[in-house]
Design a protein around this motif. Structure first.
Motif: not given
Length: 242
Positions: A92-97, A112-117
């Motif tokens: 939920e906190e990862f991001d990648s360009a 995970v808490q929200d699989p769709v997310d």
């Protein structure tokens, strides 16, 4: 980092059993299926845990990025896979360009808490059109779960059993709910399938089955995906506007 979720992951990693017994065989067979759909040069594995799948993915010689929420697992992954980019982060906190040719989620979405997310986030990290996302989860319609309900060992097929709780699972998908998560995340499903026709518990299998029996029942699951022990989806991100 969300400290509560971080503490939860570290607790699970202390006595993780994903690399033990029949579980290891399911991961190896899952790789055989995922390998059919791999493309390009880059690969993001989300939630490698002990690295059972990672060892197999490393044989493909693709550029690996590994995102793992457990610090203990990350330390081990960096030692064993020095060429990989190991990122200690919650999904939920990862991001990648960077956009990846392949994204692998082996036994992730049940945690995970929200699989769709998580799938919606992964869609943005997947190369449009050419990239492929492979995800596999346990199947609540598996023969062994149906038998457990008949015997009164589970109140219903999608109830969390003892091993689900140990692994930190939050849900057990059936084929319809699994596919629906992809539709909601706006990912296009190319392939739905299954593997591992599992009639009894892991303990019974490990005590009495031969490797040849394990392999045969892994293959049988591909013939009958709706009642296989594991189900999987191969999806892509269509390059459309909006």
């Amino acid at each position: 980092m969300n400290q509560e979720e971080q503490d939860r992951l570290e607790s699970i990693s202390q006595v993780s059993l994903y690399s033990a017994g029949a579980n290891s065989a399911t991961v190896q067979y899952s790789f055989k299926i995922a390998e059919r759909f791999l493309t390009g040069e880059t690969l993001l594995e989300m939630g490698p845990a002990e690295g059972v799948m990672t060892e197999l993915l490393a044989t493909t010689r693709k550029k690996l990025t590994l995102v793992e929420g457990s610090g203990q697992f990350c330390e081990d992954l960096r030692r064993r896979f020095p060429k990989a980019n190991v990122v200690h982060s919650l999904f939920e906190e990862f991001d990648s360009a960077e956009k990846f040719d392949n994204i692998i989620l082996g036994h992730v979405l049940e945690h995970v808490q929200d699989p769709v997310d998580i799938l919606a986030r992964a869609r943005h990290w997947l190369k449009p059109d050419t990239g492929r996302l492979f995800a596999a989860v346990p199947n609540s319609h598996s023969l062994h779960r149906q038998a457990a309900v008949i015997m009164g060992m589970l109140p219903q097929e999608d109830a969390l059993n003892e091993m689900d709780i140990h692994h930190g699972h939050r849900r057990v998908f059936d084929p319809a709910s699994f596919r629906n998560a992809f539709y909601q995340a706006k990912l296009e499903i190319e392939v739905f399938g299954g593997y591992w026709m599992k009639p009894v518990s892991n303990k019974q299998i490990e005590e009495h089955w031969t490797p040849e029996m394990l392999d045969a029942f892994m293959k049988l699951g591909e013939r009958y995906p709706d009642i296989a022990g594991e189900i999987y989806v191969v999806a892509r991100n269509r390059n459309t506007r909006g």
